[in-house]
Enzyme design. Structure first.
Site, PDB file in Angstrom:
ATOM      1  N   HIS A 101      34.846  34.141 106.167  1.00 56.25           N
ATOM      2  CA  HIS A 101      34.654  34.831 107.452  1.00 56.25           C
ATOM      3  C   HIS A 101      35.522  36.081 107.466  1.00 56.25           C
ATOM      4  CE1 HIS A 101      35.096  35.818 111.710  1.00 56.25           C
ATOM      5  NE2 HIS A 101      33.894  35.297 111.843  1.00 56.25           N
ATOM      6  N   GLU A 173      27.733  39.438 108.394  1.00 58.82           N
ATOM      7  CA  GLU A 173      28.493  39.710 109.610  1.00 58.82           C
ATOM      8  C   GLU A 173      29.318  40.982 109.412  1.00 58.82           C
ATOM      9  OE1 GLU A 173      29.070  35.839 111.998  1.00 58.82           O
ATOM     10  OE2 GLU A 173      30.678  35.936 110.542  1.00 58.82           O
ATOM     11  N   GLY A 179      33.396  40.192 117.421  1.00 62.77           N
ATOM     12  CA  GLY A 179      34.471  40.025 118.393  1.00 62.77           C
ATOM     13  C   GLY A 179      34.382  40.945 119.596  1.00 62.77           C
ATOM     14  N   SER A 220      28.549  39.773 117.568  1.00 65.30           N
ATOM     15  CA  SER A 220      28.187  40.151 118.946  1.00 65.30           C
ATOM     16  C   SER A 220      26.724  39.864 119.285  1.00 65.30           C
ATOM     17  CB  SER A 220      28.526  41.619 119.217  1.00 65.30           C
ATOM     18  OG  SER A 220      29.937  41.814 119.180  1.00 65.30           O
TER      19      SER A 220
HETATM   20  P1  PGA Z   1      31.046  37.092 117.967  1.00 64.84           P
HETATM   21  O1  PGA Z   1      31.619  36.370 116.674  1.00 64.84           O
HETATM   22  O2  PGA Z   1      29.635  36.617 118.180  1.00 64.84           O
HETATM   23  O3  PGA Z   1      31.959  36.638 119.076  1.00 64.84           O
HETATM   24  O4  PGA Z   1      31.110  38.569 117.736  1.00 64.84           O
HETATM   25  C1  PGA Z   1      30.843  36.300 115.511  1.00 64.84           C
HETATM   26  C2  PGA Z   1      31.623  35.706 114.379  1.00 64.84           C
HETATM   27  O5  PGA Z   1      32.824  35.944 114.248  1.00 64.84           O
HETATM   28  O6  PGA Z   1      31.029  34.986 113.562  1.00 64.84           O
END
Ligand code: PGA
Length: 264
Positions: A101, A173, A179, A220
């Protein structure tokens, strides 16, 4: 012609936000809310903190939700203070291991070589490795996105055989999308990067295997962009953070993105 698979992959990583009790409440509520949805059409998964794994597993039938771990050590045992062994994850019924991640890579400074050891170890122990990849904003601005994805896949999947690759999942991602300060990728951009990823996987494992590897978008995802992203070409599912941590809202997203001939 779209060659989209029928099954959609939908899951959440709860990061370092939910206690054991909160995880149990969340998973129990999520199962209750989604139990009518055929799992032939949806693969649902939740990736809680280590301490909550066993309770999460016990509070949700495997047939409704797969449980994953957010990280894993790369050997079965040894002098690795603070790491969790694959044997320990097997013991509590984990099926998926999330690897690489963006927070592991960019906050905790993990490298592609480390992710590779974890991928190989996860495969050796019968887990689904969910390898996360994605470029930073600076890399994107320099036009390096494709090269970064290529390096992350080539290094992260070194020594993985085509046979083993059949159990892989990949999450794209982009770091700039994740975030509270993230800007979600447009469906067009996400789709184009998924196409690139599929191409790299085809080079590594052949077209037949590459076609079968689920490619999830994360960063997001929310109620307004989930449908567009999930239906975009080359995207097989969504890996969601904040918008999925409330079971009622996650259910709304799930129902909105389900293939139209399924669900209620
Ligand atoms: P988020 O997180 O949807 O809150 O942006 C995604 C992730 O970190 O996998």
């Amino acid at each position: 012609m779209t060659a989209k698979k029928k099954k959609i992959y939908l899951g959440t990583n709860t990061k370092m936000y939910k206690t054991i009790a909160q995880t149990v409440d969340f998973v129990t509520d999520l199962c209750r809310r989604t139990q009518d949805i055929s799992r032939e059409s949806m693969e649902l998964f939740v990736i809680p903190s280590f301490t909550a794994l066993e309770a999460a597993r016990k509070s949700a039938p495997e047939s409704l939700v797969k449980i994953g771990a957010q990280n894993m050590g790369w050997v079965a045992e040894g002098p690795y203070t603070g790491e969790i062994s694959p044997l320990m994850l097997q013991e509590v019924g984990v099926k998926i291991v999330e690897i690489g991640h963006s927070e592991r890579r960019h906050v905790l400074m993990e490298t592609d070589e480390m992710e590779n050891k974890k991928v190989l170890c996860a495969l050796d122990h019968g887990f689904i490795p969910l390898l996360c990849i994605g470029e930073t904003a600076a890399q994107k601005d320099r036009g390096e996105s494709q090269a970064v994805l290529c390096t992350q896949l080539q290094k992260g999947l070194t020594s993985v055989t085509a046979q083993q690759a059949q159990t892989l999942w990949i999450a794209y991602e982009p770091v700039w999308a994740i975030g509270a300060t993230g800007i979600p990728a447009t469906k067009e951009y996400a789709s184009s990067m998924h196409k690139v990823i599929r191409g790299i996987l085809t080079d590594l494992f052949g077209a037949a295997v590459a076609q079968g590897i689920p490619l999830l978008y994360g960063g997001s995802v929310h109620n307004e962009n989930a449908v567009g992203l999930s239906r975009a070409k080359h995207i097989d599912g969504l890996f969601i953070g904040r918008s999925a941590w409330n079971a009622e809202n996650f259910e709304k997203i799930i129902r909105s993105v389900l293939p139209q001939d399924t669900g209620t």
